[in-house]
Design an enzyme around this catalytic site. Structure first.
Site, mmCIF file in Angstrom:
data_model
loop_
_atom_site.group_PDB
_atom_site.id
_atom_site.type_symbol
_atom_site.label_atom_id
_atom_site.label_comp_id
_atom_site.label_asym_id
_atom_site.label_seq_id
_atom_site.Cartn_x
_atom_site.Cartn_y
_atom_site.Cartn_z
ATOM 1 N N CYS A 45 0.821 -1.401 0.088
ATOM 2 C CA CYS A 45 0.060 0.289 -0.033
ATOM 3 C C CYS A 45 0.818 1.388 -0.428
ATOM 4 C CB CYS A 45 -1.109 -0.077 0.831
ATOM 5 S SG CYS A 45 -0.414 -0.558 2.869
ATOM 6 N N THR A 46 0.140 2.712 0.419
ATOM 7 C CA THR A 46 1.264 3.589 0.000
ATOM 8 C C THR A 46 2.105 3.584 1.032
ATOM 9 O OG1 THR A 46 -0.709 4.653 -1.386
ATOM 10 C CG2 THR A 46 0.729 5.789 -0.494
#
Length: 80
Positions: A45-46
């Protein structure tokens, strides 16, 4: 989510096709229902926080035994 997936991803990654994080749980259940529980699952994910939550869900709720994540997410990868 779709916005982040459209900005970039990794070869072989399978986006969940979600708009918001809360949609992830049902998508994961559907996508992984027939996958053997000893199959490795890698998440990213980020920033890394959502992956921790997703992997805990994969292990505790869905019974997966080999979950991996990109430490510190895409942001950490870019710093490397």
């Amino acid at each position: 989510n779709n916005y982040e997936s459209e900005l970039g991803s990794f070869n072989g990654a399978e986006p969940l096709d979600t708009q918001v994080f809360s949609e992830s749980w049902s998508k994961l259940e559907q996508r992984l229902k027939d996958v053997p529980r000893d199959t490795p699952v890698m998440t990213f994910c980020t920033g890394g926080i959502r992956c921790v939550k997703v992997n805990a869900y994969l292990e505790n709720k869905l019974g997966f035994r080999k979950t991996l994540r990109l430490r510190d997410g895409i942001n950490g990868y870019l710093r490397f």
